[in-house]
Write an enzyme that holds these catalytic residues in place. Structure first.
Site, PDB file in Angstrom:
ATOM      1  N   TYR A  57      -7.689  -2.222  -9.383  1.00 57.82           N
ATOM      2  CA  TYR A  57      -7.775  -2.428  -7.935  1.00 57.82           C
ATOM      3  C   TYR A  57      -9.205  -2.728  -7.491  1.00 57.82           C
ATOM      4  O   TYR A  57      -9.634  -2.339  -6.422  1.00 57.82           O
ATOM      5  CB  TYR A  57      -7.199  -1.212  -7.167  1.00 57.82           C
ATOM      6  CG  TYR A  57      -5.804  -0.888  -7.635  1.00 57.82           C
ATOM      7  CD1 TYR A  57      -4.738  -1.694  -7.259  1.00 57.82           C
ATOM      8  CD2 TYR A  57      -5.565   0.176  -8.501  1.00 57.82           C
ATOM      9  CE1 TYR A  57      -3.454  -1.443  -7.732  1.00 57.82           C
ATOM     10  CE2 TYR A  57      -4.288   0.442  -8.969  1.00 57.82           C
ATOM     11  CZ  TYR A  57      -3.233  -0.368  -8.588  1.00 57.82           C
ATOM     12  OH  TYR A  57      -1.978  -0.125  -9.054  1.00 57.82           O
ATOM     13  N   GLY A 106      -0.395   1.197 -14.177  1.00 55.55           N
ATOM     14  CA  GLY A 106      -1.359   0.123 -13.950  1.00 55.55           C
ATOM     15  C   GLY A 106      -2.763   0.663 -14.175  1.00 55.55           C
ATOM     16  O   GLY A 106      -3.388   0.446 -15.212  1.00 55.55           O
ATOM     17  N   ARG A 107      -3.206   1.470 -13.201  1.00 53.30           N
ATOM     18  CA  ARG A 107      -4.553   2.029 -13.222  1.00 53.30           C
ATOM     19  C   ARG A 107      -4.930   2.637 -14.566  1.00 53.30           C
ATOM     20  O   ARG A 107      -6.023   2.407 -15.085  1.00 53.30           O
ATOM     21  CB  ARG A 107      -4.618   3.129 -12.145  1.00 53.30           C
ATOM     22  CG  ARG A 107      -5.915   3.908 -12.092  1.00 53.30           C
ATOM     23  CD  ARG A 107      -5.761   5.209 -11.271  1.00 53.30           C
ATOM     24  NE  ARG A 107      -4.897   5.019 -10.131  1.00 53.30           N
ATOM     25  CZ  ARG A 107      -5.285   4.526  -8.963  1.00 53.30           C
ATOM     26  NH1 ARG A 107      -6.541   4.197  -8.788  1.00 53.30           N
ATOM     27  NH2 ARG A 107      -4.426   4.373  -7.983  1.00 53.30           N
ATOM     28  N   CYS A 118     -20.739  -6.474   7.236  1.00 55.92           N
ATOM     29  CA  CYS A 118     -20.996  -5.940   8.573  1.00 55.92           C
ATOM     30  C   CYS A 118     -19.859  -5.029   9.029  1.00 55.92           C
ATOM     31  O   CYS A 118     -19.074  -5.374   9.905  1.00 55.92           O
ATOM     32  CB  CYS A 118     -21.243  -7.082   9.546  1.00 55.92           C
ATOM     33  SG  CYS A 118     -22.818  -7.851   9.167  1.00 55.92           S
TER      34      CYS A 118
END
Ligand code: ADP
Ligand code: ASP
Ligand code: MG
Length: 876
Positions: free
Chosen positions: A847, A749-750, A817
């Site tokens: 991702y 994938g990556r 936050c």
């Protein structure tokens, strides 16, 4: 400027170690450097040399009374004669007399008793030989070199409590400023002088030795006595490194150090500089440099009093052969004078103590063999004496591993990984120096092997070693010797692409932009690997329709892990045949399996329970099985997908049970799959997975495809090397030859998409708070989660000011936050970085968007695709 005249009182001292004097071309370098230094600085040059490499080891054996001493002397003679032949010098004329002296030492009356003064004469011959042949060679090259007997100028001083061995074979010399000495030395007629390291004059007129490695110290003594401009230590590495580069190839060059840190690194084991060589230079204010004779143009390490102080670990060093003496006393702390009694006995044997650890009833000290003669006789005598006052245990051989750097105490919180690594060994002693410069762990020597590279990596990883401080840390050893493959210049640095990105950013940020040509290039590289029969792209990394189409156009199928992903595939690439779709979910609901089976895609199961609970769903089907090979791997604990603690995969112990269940349901298991994790860096990993799966497939009997998963890494940082596809492919080809009957399947994938993507964001504010400057981005961890989730690194660049030097240090944070909403700490960006600038987070194609969310009710980022080469399939 012409060479300095003999009258000049400015000096530069150059010291050349064993390997630097053992080859002819290195002597040419010595001559050239000496002349250059003289010409450039108008100084006189004193060259100090070691013995040819290995010679002192031989002489030590002879001095220790080796049975084959005569043979050793003959070999030494032959070695020097051969070298003189290489130098085209007449051996008898140049070294005849010296070689005779060496031979005569074997028939000296002092041989039988191995008298210390005789040992010193033997040891000193190596430097006398090398300096004599060197002077002859340099003169033959037309250089005006004078030969100096170092013993005429360096007087050994006797220190109180030194034993006889140290007073002869590990001496120090006095370097108090002495104008008469300096004047007399300068009166020597030649502009260039050559002398020996390692030897000095004993008070009785004989030779005294400065200890192993002591030629550095000779140079420092001469440098201090002459008030030299500089002492240069020329050796076989281009400087002092953050660890011994021969043991830790990723060690960093330390470009600049102050005397104190250098001293600590040298004392704790960095052989590159003798520990006694720094103090004389420090006291006399003489700067030192460590340089590489083979690569003379590299800048090396500078050591001086003006080096900038940078807190953090600078080096990790190791000393072997450490002896621990553990003394168990009765009520010792309460007992007045116990320690005095203990240390009186060390003093009696002339032993200097290095580290000390103590408890209520025990004192443990270490003895360093480079400072002491710690043989079995000495230890037996010491133990006998100590036994009078306590119970003694000698623990040896041990290794002392030391972290060196300023402010060790304030670094402790960053050392948790380091502590954890030592936790696996038996630590005998931990000592923190009172000057706050070192932390030492003593463990068994046998446990120390292989530990330093791992510790070094952990120190960098945990920020304890601030390698981003370019005023101290230089390149890695591997880089210098040419063993590093560099990642290419990223696509977005090209002028055209940069302008395109800036104009896209004007349409609003946060915004992901994908560069299609980069995806295509990666896909083609994988498609060209002959051992692989089928390739699937794991769309969870990035399911943008344009990318899916481009990847399918390169011959890939698609791998999905949810019904949503399947639906995306059918919608985005309607023409893709279902055989080219894999469904490999984890803990998916029953309905998703039903959907996938109904569509006719290949389904992978990874547990027996699914078959037991939903038999009718799977009856009569062809399925693939995902197994757990019992271990995980990957760039972060959170991406390891194997082993007991991981939820993925059927353990091998249950494969039989799974197959029995499948047979009962008339299911054929035709594929076998394993995926151990993501971003695995060793190319050998997949070869091994393939091999293991091949073995299991043979047993199952019905397997047609072996799927070795994905997990190929990409170089996120400047220091990461690009994945070695060639080694990977060669490993696969080898195993393929052993299991030719199976289709080899991969599902990366990556690797295909990460480098294609960037996240663009505008700077919202730049805020300074108590010394830390933060650049705020309008994208946060909701847009790109990897840094918060995995401590992942993404390069950050100011696209608006890409041509400015990025020299100021900022933390880059988002608007969410959460304290973890940080993209990067201590990143370098242009000083002028300001509100409205466009920042680019690199390598965000995998991702990135696929993990983005609307936390804090912030909108999802936009997405754009640019720059394909026309072969990217369906419409976008
Ligand atoms: P020379 O013979 O030139 O005096 P040495 O062998 O004494 O050379 O010292 C150089 C060697 O020191 C290097 O080859 C290297 O293996 C070793 N060394 C150990 N620790 C370090 C370190 N931290 N940095 C550089 N070199 C180191
Ligand atoms: N030749 C000596 C040794 O090998 C001294 C030196 O090279 O520094 O120990
Ligand atoms: Mg040395």
């Amino acid at each position: 400027m012409p060479s300095a005249s003999p009258a000049s009182d400015r000096w530069i001292v150059l010291k050349f170690g064993g390997t630097s004097v053992s080859r002819r071309h290195r002597w040419d370098t010595i001559g050239r450097l000496a002349k250059q230094r003289a010409d450039e600085n108008g100084a006189r040059v004193l060259v100090v040399v070691s013995a040819l490499s290995g010679v002192t080891n031989e002489l030590t054996a002879i001095a220790d009374g080796a049975a084959d001493s005569a043979e050793r002397v003959a070999k030494l003679e032959q070695r020097h004669r051969e070298f003189l032949a290489e130098l085209e010098l007449d051996a008898d004329a140049v070294l005849g007399e010296r070689l005779a002296v060496l031979r005569n030492l074997l028939v000296d009356p002092r041989v039988a008793s191995r008298a210390l003064d005789w040992q010193a004469e033997v040891l000193g011959q190596g430097e006398l030989l090398s300096s004599t042949l060197g002077a002859a060679y340099l003169r033959a090259q037309g250089l005006d070199f004078g030969w100096v007997d170092a013993r005429h100028w360096l007087q050994a001083s006797i220190l109180p409590n030194q034993n006889a061995w140290a007073q002869r074979l590990s001496v120090s010399c006095n370097t108090a400023p002495d104008q008469d000495w300096r004047r007399a030395f300068a009166e020597q007629p030649n502009g260039l002088l050559l002398t020996q390291g390692f030897i000095s004059r004993h008070a009785d007129g004989g030779t005294a030795i400065l200890g192993r490695g002591g030629s550095d110290t000779s140079a420092a003594y001469f440098g201090a006595l002459l008030g030299a401009q500089r002492v240069e230590i020329w050796t076989d590495v281009p400087g002092m490194f953050s660890a011994n580069p021969r043991e830790v190839p990723d060690a960093r060059l330390l470009t600049r150090l102050d005397y104190y840190e250098a001293q600590e690194i040298a004392t704790t084991g960095a052989k590159v500089l003798h520990p006694r060589s720094i103090k004389p230079c420090r006291d006399a204010g003489v700067a030192m440099a460590i340089l590489d004779t083979e690569r003379p143009d590299l800048p090396g390490t500078s050591i001086d009093g003006n080096a900038r102080t940078v807190p953090g670990v600078k080096a990790i060093s190791r000393r072997n052969g450490i002896v621990l003496v553990s003394m168990e006393g009765i009520g010792m702390w309460q007992q007045v004078g116990f320690l005095a009694d203990v240390f009186a006995r060390f003093k009696k044997h002339g032993l200097s103590v290095d580290l000390i650890g103590s408890s209520e009833t025990n004192v443990t000290v270490s003895l360093d063999p480079s400072e002491n003669l710690v043989n079995t006789d000495v230890l037996a005598a010491l133990s006998a004496d100590l036994a009078e006052i306590c119970r003694v245990k000698v623990i040896a051989p041990c290794t002392a591993i030391t972290l060196v750097g300023r402010g060790m105490r304030s670094l402790l919180h960053k050392l948790s990984d380091v502590w954890a690594m030592f936790g696996r060994e038996r630590v005998h002693l931990i000592s923190q120096s009172s000057n706050d410069l070192n932390l030492t762990f003593v463990i068994d020597e046998a446990d120390a092997d292989g530990l330093l590279p791992v510790l070094h990596a952990a120190l960098i990883e945990s920020d304890a070693m601030p390698v981003e401080e370019t005023s101290v840390f230089g390149p890695r050893w591997r880089e210098i010797v040419g063993g590093v493959r560099r990642r290419g210049t990223p696509w977005w640095r090209a002028r055209g692409e940069r302008d395109a990105l800036l104009s896209l950013a004007r349409a609003g940020t946060p915004r992901y932009v994908y560069h299609l040509a980069t995806v295509q290039a990666r896909a083609r590289a994988l498609a060209a690997i002959p051992a692989i029969d089928r390739r699937f792209y794991a769309i969870k990394a990035n399911s943008h329709p344009a990318l899916l189409n481009a990847i399918v156009a390169e011959g890939f199928g698609l791998e999905c892990v949810s019904q949503g992903e399947l639906e995306r595939v059918f919608a985005a690439v309607p023409a893709l045949p279902v055989q080219n779709v894999l469904f490999t979910p984890s803990f998916a609901p029953r309905g998703e399996y039903a959907f996938a089976l109904d569509k006719g895609v290949t389904v992978t199961l990874d547990n027996v329970e699914a078959l037991k609970h939903w038999p009718e769903l799977f009856r009569g089907r062809e399925l693939w099985l995902r197994v757990d090979l019992g271990r995980g791997d990957g760039h972060h604990d959170k991406v390891k997908t194997g082993g007991k603690t991981s939820k993925f995969g059927l353990p091998l112990s249950r494969v039989e049970e799974f197959l029995a269940e499948a047979r009962a349901l008339d299911i054929r298991i035709v594929g076998l799959h394993a995926h151990l994790g993501s971003g695995v860096e060793t190319a050998q990993h997949w070869r091994q997975v393939f091999d293991e799966l091949g073995g299991i497939a043979e047993q199952i009997g019905t397997i047609q495809s072996i799927d070795i998963g994905g997990g190929l890494p990409i170089p996120y940082t400047e220091d990461d090397e690009p994945f070695d596809l060639e080694a990977w492919s060669a490993g696969l080809a080898e195993i393929k030859a052993a299991y030719p009957g199976y289709q080899l399947v991969i599902e990366p994938g990556r690797y295909l998409v990460a480098e294609s993507g960037v996240l663009l964001t505008h700077v919202t504010q730049v805020v300074e708070k108590q010394g830390i400057r933060r650049v705020g981005a309008d994208a946060g961890m909701n847009a790109l989660m990897r840094p918060a989730l995995y401590d992942a690194w993404h390069d950050v660049a100011n696209l608006t000011r890409l041509d400015d030097t990025a020299e100021d240090v900022f933390d880059v944070v988002g608007p969410i936050c959460e304290s973890s909403d940080v993209f990067g700490k201590r990143r370098r960006l242009p000083a002028a970085t300001a509100e409205g600038d466009v920042l680019l987070l690199a390598d965000a194609g995998a991702y990135g968007y696929s993990m983005a969310n609307t936390y804090n009710l912030r909108e999802l980022p936009a997405e754009d695709v640019i720059g394909g080469d026309g072969n990217d399939g369906a419409a976008r």
